[in-house]
Design a protein around this motif. Structure first.
Motif, PDB file in Angstrom:
ATOM      1  N   VAL A   1       0.778  -1.234   0.019  1.00  0.00           N
ATOM      2  CA  VAL A   1      -0.065  -0.092  -0.105  1.00  0.00           C
ATOM      3  C   VAL A   1       0.803   1.373   0.093  1.00  0.00           C
ATOM      4  CG1 VAL A   1      -1.946   1.185   1.286  1.00  0.00           C
ATOM      5  CG2 VAL A   1      -1.976  -1.400   1.279  1.00  0.00           C
TER       6      VAL A   1
ATOM      7  N   LYS B   1       3.948   0.809  -2.549  1.00  0.00           N
ATOM      8  CA  LYS B   1       3.626   0.171  -3.812  1.00  0.00           C
ATOM      9  C   LYS B   1       4.657  -0.541  -4.621  1.00  0.00           C
ATOM     10  CE  LYS B   1      -0.025   3.624  -4.728  1.00  0.00           C
ATOM     11  NZ  LYS B   1      -1.218   3.009  -3.917  1.00  0.00           N
ATOM     12  N   TRP B   2       5.489  -1.305  -3.839  1.00  0.00           N
ATOM     13  CA  TRP B   2       6.314  -2.131  -4.719  1.00  0.00           C
ATOM     14  C   TRP B   2       5.902  -3.456  -5.246  1.00  0.00           C
ATOM     15  CZ3 TRP B   2      11.462  -1.946  -1.035  1.00  0.00           C
ATOM     16  CH2 TRP B   2      11.929  -0.768  -1.106  1.00  0.00           C
ATOM     17  N   PHE B   3       5.029  -4.034  -4.337  1.00  0.00           N
ATOM     18  CA  PHE B   3       4.621  -5.431  -4.811  1.00  0.00           C
ATOM     19  C   PHE B   3       2.856  -5.271  -4.827  1.00  0.00           C
ATOM     20  CE2 PHE B   3       8.275  -7.386  -4.811  1.00  0.00           C
ATOM     21  CZ  PHE B   3       9.250  -6.876  -3.778  1.00  0.00           C
TER      22      PHE B   3
ATOM     23  N   THR C   1      -0.650  -6.778  -3.818  1.00  0.00           N
ATOM     24  CA  THR C   1      -1.260  -6.851  -2.305  1.00  0.00           C
ATOM     25  C   THR C   1      -1.880  -8.328  -2.127  1.00  0.00           C
ATOM     26  OG1 THR C   1      -3.112  -5.814  -2.862  1.00  0.00           O
ATOM     27  CG2 THR C   1      -1.697  -4.530  -1.795  1.00  0.00           C
ATOM     28  N   SER C   2      -2.514  -8.874  -3.102  1.00  0.00           N
ATOM     29  CA  SER C   2      -3.108 -10.145  -3.037  1.00  0.00           C
ATOM     30  C   SER C   2      -3.257 -10.983  -4.525  1.00  0.00           C
ATOM     31  CB  SER C   2      -4.365 -10.164  -2.456  1.00  0.00           C
ATOM     32  OG  SER C   2      -5.350  -9.618  -3.176  1.00  0.00           O
TER      33      SER C   2
ATOM     34  N   GLN D   1       5.978 -11.645  -9.082  1.00  0.00           N
ATOM     35  CA  GLN D   1       5.970 -10.507  -8.173  1.00  0.00           C
ATOM     36  C   GLN D   1       5.028 -10.976  -7.171  1.00  0.00           C
ATOM     37  OE1 GLN D   1       4.830 -10.240 -11.407  1.00  0.00           O
ATOM     38  NE2 GLN D   1       3.639  -8.914 -11.628  1.00  0.00           N
TER      39      GLN D   1
ATOM     40  N   VAL E   1       6.394 -12.771  -3.828  1.00  0.00           N
ATOM     41  CA  VAL E   1       7.349 -12.404  -3.053  1.00  0.00           C
ATOM     42  C   VAL E   1       6.910 -12.042  -1.827  1.00  0.00           C
ATOM     43  CG1 VAL E   1       9.178 -10.298  -2.551  1.00  0.00           C
ATOM     44  CG2 VAL E   1       8.677 -11.197  -4.962  1.00  0.00           C
TER      45      VAL E   1
ATOM     46  N   LEU F   1      20.604 -11.183  -1.378  1.00  0.00           N
ATOM     47  CA  LEU F   1      19.306  -9.941  -1.010  1.00  0.00           C
ATOM     48  C   LEU F   1      19.256  -9.046  -2.168  1.00  0.00           C
ATOM     49  CD1 LEU F   1      20.397  -9.529   2.617  1.00  0.00           C
ATOM     50  CD2 LEU F   1      18.358 -10.822   1.899  1.00  0.00           C
TER      51      LEU F   1
ATOM     52  N   MET G   1      15.783  -8.031  -4.015  1.00  0.00           N
ATOM     53  CA  MET G   1      15.404  -6.585  -4.270  1.00  0.00           C
ATOM     54  C   MET G   1      15.137  -6.354  -5.843  1.00  0.00           C
ATOM     55  SD  MET G   1      14.883  -4.837  -1.339  1.00  0.00           S
ATOM     56  CE  MET G   1      15.509  -3.175  -1.698  1.00  0.00           C
TER      57      MET G   1
ATOM     58  N   GLY H   1      12.120  -7.831  -7.113  1.00  0.00           N
ATOM     59  CA  GLY H   1      10.926  -7.151  -6.678  1.00  0.00           C
ATOM     60  C   GLY H   1      10.441  -5.891  -7.541  1.00  0.00           C
ATOM     61  N   LEU H   2      11.603  -5.168  -7.465  1.00  0.00           N
ATOM     62  CA  LEU H   2      11.310  -3.767  -7.968  1.00  0.00           C
ATOM     63  C   LEU H   2      11.060  -3.874  -9.444  1.00  0.00           C
ATOM     64  CD1 LEU H   2      14.374  -1.809  -6.201  1.00  0.00           C
ATOM     65  CD2 LEU H   2      12.051  -1.444  -6.052  1.00  0.00           C
TER      66      LEU H   2
ATOM     67  N   ALA I   1       9.636  -6.152 -10.769  1.00  0.00           N
ATOM     68  CA  ALA I   1       8.306  -6.442 -11.149  1.00  0.00           C
ATOM     69  C   ALA I   1       7.005  -5.540 -10.365  1.00  0.00           C
ATOM     70  CB  ALA I   1       8.004  -7.752  -9.923  1.00  0.00           C
ATOM     71  N   CYS I   2       7.404  -4.593  -9.764  1.00  0.00           N
ATOM     72  CA  CYS I   2       6.465  -3.665  -9.291  1.00  0.00           C
ATOM     73  C   CYS I   2       6.241  -2.577 -10.661  1.00  0.00           C
ATOM     74  CB  CYS I   2       6.914  -2.845  -7.933  1.00  0.00           C
ATOM     75  SG  CYS I   2       8.114  -1.579  -8.540  1.00  0.00           S
TER      76      CYS I   2
ATOM     77  N   ILE J   1      -7.760  -3.546   1.263  1.00  0.00           N
ATOM     78  CA  ILE J   1      -6.622  -3.051   0.575  1.00  0.00           C
ATOM     79  C   ILE J   1      -6.519  -3.047  -0.821  1.00  0.00           C
ATOM     80  CG2 ILE J   1      -4.181  -3.798   0.531  1.00  0.00           C
ATOM     81  CD1 ILE J   1      -4.090  -4.344   3.503  1.00  0.00           C
ATOM     82  N   GLU J   2      -7.099  -4.158  -1.468  1.00  0.00           N
ATOM     83  CA  GLU J   2      -7.150  -4.137  -2.911  1.00  0.00           C
ATOM     84  C   GLU J   2      -7.734  -2.959  -3.487  1.00  0.00           C
ATOM     85  OE1 GLU J   2      -6.199  -6.824  -5.020  1.00  0.00           O
ATOM     86  OE2 GLU J   2      -4.923  -6.968  -3.279  1.00  0.00           O
TER      87      GLU J   2
ATOM     88  N   THR K   1      -5.609   0.241  -2.809  1.00  0.00           N
ATOM     89  CA  THR K   1      -4.582   0.561  -3.777  1.00  0.00           C
ATOM     90  C   THR K   1      -4.966   0.403  -5.172  1.00  0.00           C
ATOM     91  OG1 THR K   1      -4.133  -1.806  -3.831  1.00  0.00           O
ATOM     92  CG2 THR K   1      -2.953  -0.627  -2.152  1.00  0.00           C
TER      93      THR K   1
END
Lengths: 329, 331, 500
Positions: A157, A160-162, A164-165, A171, A174, C12, C16, C19-20, C22-23, C235-236, C239
């Motif tokens: 949230v 906002k890197w990943f 949420t569900s 991704q 993770v 590590l 990271m 992850g980054l 993928a975001c 949260i869905e 966001t």
């Protein structure tokens, strides 16, 4: 070695049989009527009763049990009461997800936990050791549902890197893998640390030093292989446990895995799914344990001898006697 | 000049329960090609001395408090770690006490020898190292078809031979053997000693043999040093120690050996117990147990040469020093 | 040793980077052509006649067409039916649109309608709901004309046909693939076609470009995801990972309102949450004064505030105030003194320990109720159990937690379990109630029906067989840009009109 494997596989049969009997009995005595659950509160008593007949719920215990066993022998794990799908198919659709998650979690926990354990052991009682142990303790004490939600809030949230569900790509794996993996790190680290501490004080490490070997090579080449043996067993067991479904994590991250399926099935008194799921998990865990044991034998030459057949052992004996005799220089 | 010259070496273990004064100012020399026996009871400081030479004292809690260890023209105590690694196994090898645990259980025997070869022969190929390892195995009498086996597949005696093979793999100038036969039964002990003697004859390696067994010393050593409470009590040739026994402690050791030619009901051990290394007596460490103890013994006795090459640390021999200035002034 | 540290650092760092990289998913370029909705429960199947899941009630009308539909205000409008008329009290003749095709290209005819009604009347999931329809006597008059018959005069017939149970199936398809396949691979004539269903995860629908009607679907793809954890669902939407989220709980409303691009829409529901009193089996509950006393003892406003945290209203009748013909009749306002008085008058045995039974969902509710009763000296204790156990034991406990949802929007749906003949959980025994229930079902004239319902509500209140407490609100999380969304009282909004 093959004999040993086959023996283990044969032992699996009574184990699984006991599992089925146990779970069948537990579901039998648990209150709650699947027919009523499915039809809902509004349905009439006659409707419920008729449905019970259809599902075969009124037959005596042993009849139902043997019918179930016969079904398994034909590869039929029954049909879900709610979705009417074959249980085997439902499990086949959900299991790979759980398997992948369990794999990722175990890998993550190992890749981070083992090196930390090694460092902790080498720098025993220094700041690094205390820090790593404390951090590990913190993570293992956190309840996973809280940790999962915190990770979602922070990384999903706020930053906002990943996502949420869900489970729609790498991704998505993770955050859940890290959530569960963090607990695993603590266990892996502690096990590695204590094992390393023990190994580092061994005589053969002293021999290696006396050879003039570098500290690094001593740790990685000599100590590690010996120290990791108990850790390998632990990793295998952890993997098996994780395959049983990380129920809470699957719930929070909405991952369509085995854990969620089982929880829902239990709540709905969906007997075939519960039975099938438990049976499958028992089977998968046993196989994983078997693989770990075999792996262990390959890593530790002392164990390999146990699995070598008697024929080979007899061939070795005269060689030894000859060698002893030829000792006088 | 001596190959190994230890001067006034002092090593303590600083633990929470007190300071263990393991080694208290010992002097030792070993000539090239010579074999020196370091004899003493358990806890006398023998292994600590050996580890001290190679710089293998576990750093917490062990600390070298003083002294010099001269080897091949350099003070090992002041040598940087990188050079020490080259010396360990390359110039000085050590054979440890318990063969059952001294080998890495997950490495093949031949690899453990080859590792030694690879460490001290820069640029050598793995294949050549293997060849050399097999040669060493042959030298200690282990057939080549057993080279690829693991330590747990060997008996105790064979393991010890593997360890000796490892120690000799790079032709060191000196071997330190810390009670190499204590864990073995007598027949194997004889075999191993024979082998060590034969190898010494062939390769000319110097030997520092640590043992509590006077029989072994007699078999294999040229010179003997008797250590007690971290100090050398007596030092000399076999002749000196066995036939001209001077120090009361040495006498006590010989006296406690069982003898075939005497018919006695009881053995004659030395009275008392070895001293607590955290609480050593001020003067001669053997004082409290010595049958010839006098008040003079409450002061540290000097180290006197009573005949050429025969040294004793005892107040009884204070006036028999052939060199009145005392050993300390030499060099 | 430093090598190990650097190795760890590299691992590590890789994690990271992974992850980054993928975001930053979810590009929002251009007008979007798809919608993602998140809801709580996954249905067991998508067969309109074989499940009772609200989620299915939303999705089925997208895939299938019904004869008629119903607006939020209660107006019936035709979907498959071009027109209809009542031939007599028990027969409605529908004229169907011609040229309606199922997704597999076959025609939808009167035969399919008859087939659907017959199937619905006997299928497990719908037979209670459609029990009033006489499937055997429904008739296909010609290809596009069909007579629907009910056993007796049934006022809510059209409302019931407008519900998801009224979806029209393809006879040929069902007979070809069988019930089990139909459950997982629905095929209808609706604005959306079924694409896939990943169990435990989502259902995906796509636009039906050949839809027979004028108003086609306004988006190309519709995904319904199942996220059962309340916080995750909130949260869905917060966001923006989804466009519409259902069942937002009270504690998450503020966060969603604060977030950019999304807001919360609330509306009253058709639900009712009650304290159930098992009058048939327990003598001590059979005195009406006792039941009324139990009602007087409760400060319902406080309970509603505490349990639902303001996302509910206190019921003033025996069904939701959003249902037609509702009047506020509840007469037992909080009066603990009166409660004690009535109990003493009835000769209440103060040693009686009342057993209260609830599933986990009603636990807070029942605890609040128990507290109020204890305050006036009634002994009671709560047994909490997982829901499946509750449904089988409810018949045997004096006091229980009951929820009802008149999802179809007809008040009869909210009370139809109340006859003594029905075997649903809430069973009244007064003959008066039976009479009124039968009458309202049969009364076609809306004005007369309204009168009957007014009378019914008063009688239900007097009888006090259940204590109505709260009607929770429906709380939806919605993206600001999403158009065409009308919050629905029954928690089954019409999803076919959503667009950007």
């Amino acid at each position: 070695m093959y004999k040993y494997i086959i023996k283990r596989l044969i032992y699996l049969i009574p184990v699984l049989l006991c599992v089925t009997l146990l779970i069948f009995t537990m579901l039998y005595i648990t209150p709650g009527d699947p027919a009523r659950m499915i039809l809902g509160n509004d349905a009439s008593d006659e409707a419920v009763e008729q449905y019970r007949e259809e599902l075969g719920l009124n037959d005596p215990f042993w009849t139902r049990y043997f019918r179930y066993l016969v079904g398994i022998l034909h590869g039929d794990l029954g049909t879900s009461y709610t979705t009417k799908m074959p249980v085997a198919k439902e499990i086949a659709e959900r299991f790979p997800t759980t398997f992948v998650m369990a794999l990722l979690v175990t890998i993550f926990g190992t890749l981070v936990g083992v090196p930390l354990g090694i460092i902790s052991a080498i720098k025993q009682n220094h700041a690094v050791d205390y820090l790593a142990t404390t951090v590990g303790l913190i993570f293992v004490s956190m309840p996973s549902f809280w940790l999962g939600l915190m990770m979602i809030v922070l990384f999903g949230v706020k930053l906002k890197w990943f996502p949420t569900s869900g489970w729609y790509g790498p991704q998505y794996a993770v955050l859940p893998a890290v959530t569960v993996g963090l607990t695993g790190i603590a266990s892996r680290m502690r096990m590695t640390r204590s094992s390393m501490l023990e190994v580092i004080r061994s005589d053969y490490i002293r021999t290696a030093r006396a050879k003039g070997q570098t500290e690094f090579k001593i740790i990685t080449g000599h100590a590690l292989q010996n120290a990791l043996l108990p850790v390998v067993t632990q990793i295998g067991m952890a993997f098996g446990t994780n395959m049983g479904g990380m129920i809470i994590t699957e719930q929070i991250f909405a991952i369509p895995g085995l854990g969620k399926m089982m929880t829902d099935a239990v709540n709905q008194r969906n007997h075939p799914v519960v039975q099938g799921g438990v049976l499958w998990i028992a089977f998968a865990t046993s196989i994983v344990n078997l693989i770990v044991d075999v792996l262990y034998a390959y890593i530790d030459p002392r164990l390999k001898a146990q699995y070598v057949s008697n024929k080979k052992k007899k061939a070795q004996a005269p060689k030894e006697a000859k060698a002893e005799g030829g000792a006088a220089a | 000049m001596a190959l190994l010259d230890i001067k006034n070496l002092t090593i303590y273990y600083e633990t929470e329960d007190g300071v263990v004064k393991a080694v208290n100012g010992i002097d030792l020399q070993l000539e090239k090609g010579e074999s020196l026996g370091l004899v003493g009871e358990t806890g006398a400081g023998k292994t600590t001395t050996a580890l001290g030479i190679l710089g293998l004292i576990p750093n917490p809690p062990g600390k070298v408090k003083g002294g010099e260890i001269w080897f091949d023209g350099q003070d090992l105590l002041k040598t940087p770690e990188k050079e020490m690694r080259a010396i360990r196994g390359g110039k000085i090898s050590m054979v440890f006490q318990d063969p059952m645990t001294a080998l890495n259980p997950v490495h093949k025997v031949v690899d453990q020898i080859a590792e030694m070869v690879l460490l001290h022969n820069e640029g050598i190929s793995k294949a050549d190292a293997q060849v050399r390892a097999l040669q060493m195995l042959e030298m200690v009498g282990i057939p080549a078809d057993r080279a690829n086996e693991y330590p747990h597949q060997f008996s105790g005696g064979m393991k010890q031979r593997v360890i000796i093979a490892i120690a000799l793999a790079c032709n060191p100038e000196m071997i330190i053997a810390d009670e190499p036969t204590t864990a073995l039964d007598v027949t194997i002990q004889a075999q191993v000693l024979d082998m060590i003697r034969g190898l010494r004859e062939r390769l000319g390696t110097s030997l520092l043999m640590i043992t509590h067994d006077l029989g072994v010393v007699a078999e294999i050593c040229d010179k003997v040093a008797v250590i007690y409470g971290g100090e050398i009590m007596e030092y000399g040739t076999l002749e000196h120690i066995y036939n001209e026994t001077a120090h009361p402690y040495t006498k006590g050791l010989f006296g406690s050996l069982p003898r075939l030619d005497l018919d006695v009901d009881r053995l004659t051990p030395i009275q008392g117990l070895t001293p607590d290394p955290t609480n050593l007596p001020a003067g001669c460490p053997f004082g409290p147990r010595c049958p010839q103890h006098t008040e003079a013994c409450d002061v540290k006795p000097p180290y006197n040469e009573i005949s050429p090459g025969h040294f004793v640390r005892c107040m009884l021999f204070n006036d028999q020093a052939i060199n009145t200035a005392g050993k300390e002034s030499e060099e | 040793m430093s090598k190990i540290k650097s190795f760890v650092a590299v691992v590590l760092a890789l994690t990271m980077v992974l992850g980054l990289a993928a975001c930053g998913g979810g590009s929002n370029g251009g007008a979007r052509k798809d919608i993602i909705m998140v809801t709580r429960t996954e249905p067991s199947n998508l067969d309109p006649h074989n499940n009772t899941y609200l989620t299915a009630f939303m999705l089925e009308p997208m895939i299938y067409d019904r004869l008629v539909g119903k607006t939020q205000e209660g107006e019936i409008y035709g979907i498959l039916a071009e027109s209809w008329e009542y031939l007599d009290d028990t027969t409605i003749r529908f004229k169907l649109h011609e040229g309606v095709k199922f997704h597999d290209g076959t025609d939808l005819t009167a035969d399919d309608v008859v087939f659907s009604i017959q199937r619905g009347e006997t299928a497990t999931g719908s037979k209670t709901f459609l029990q009033y329809f006489d499937g055997k006597n429904c008739k296909a008059v010609d290809k596009y004309t069909v007579d629907i018959k009910t056993y007796n005069a049934f006022a809510p017939a059209l409302t019931y046909l407008a519900s998801a149970r009224g979806c029209i199936l393809s006879k040929a398809y069902v007979e070809k693939v069988g019930d089990d396949v139909l459950a997982r691979e629905p095929m209808g004539s609706g604005k959306f076609k079924f694409v896939e269903w990943t169990i435990g995860d989502k259902v995906v629908l796509e636009k039906n470009p050949d839809y027979w009607g004028e108003e086609k679907a306004l988006v190309d793809k519709f995904t319904c995801r199942f996220v059962s954890e309340d916080a995750s669902r909130a949260i869905e939407i917060q966001t923006g990972a989804c466009d519409l989220a259902l069942y937002i709980t009270a504690e998450n409303i503020e966060n969603i309102e604060k977030a950019d691009g999304v807001h919360v829409e609330t509306t009253n529901s058709f639900e009712g949450h009650f304290v159930g009193l098992q009058t048939s089996k327990y003598p001590f509950l059979q005195d009406v004064r006792v039941r009324r006393a139990l009602a007087y003892a409760l400060d319902r406003d406080a309970i509603v505030q505490a349990v639902d945290r303001g996302i509910a209203e206190t019921m003033q009748s025996h069904f939701s105030s959003s249902l037609p013909y509702w009047i506020p009749v509840y007469s037992y306002d909080y009066n603990p003194e009166k409660a004690k008085e009535l109990l003493n008058e009835a000769g209440w045995n103060w040693d009686t320990d009342i057993e209260m039974f609830t599933g986990s969902a009603g636990q807070t509710f029942m605890e609040a109720v128990a507290n109020y009763w204890k305050q006036i000296g009634i002994k009671c204790h709560i047994t909490v159990s997982s829901d499946s156990t509750v449904t089988s034991s409810e018949k045997g406990v004096p006091v229980y937690y009951l929820t009802s949802n008149a999802n179809s929007g007809d008040p009869d749906h909210g009370v139809f379990n109340y006859t003594s003949k029905s075997n649903g959980v809430a069973v009244y025994q007064a003959e008066e109630i039976d009479r009124l229930l039968a009458a309202e079902k049969a009364e076609i004239d809306p004005a007369k029906r309204e009168q009957l319902f007014h009378e019914l509500q008063k009688v239900l209140n007097d009888y006090c067989g259940l204590i109505p407490v709260s009607t929770p609100k429906c709380v939806y999380g919605v993206k600001d840009d999403l158009k065409g969304f009308v919050p629905d009282h029954g928690y089954t909004p019409d999803l076919t009109k959503l667009h950007w």
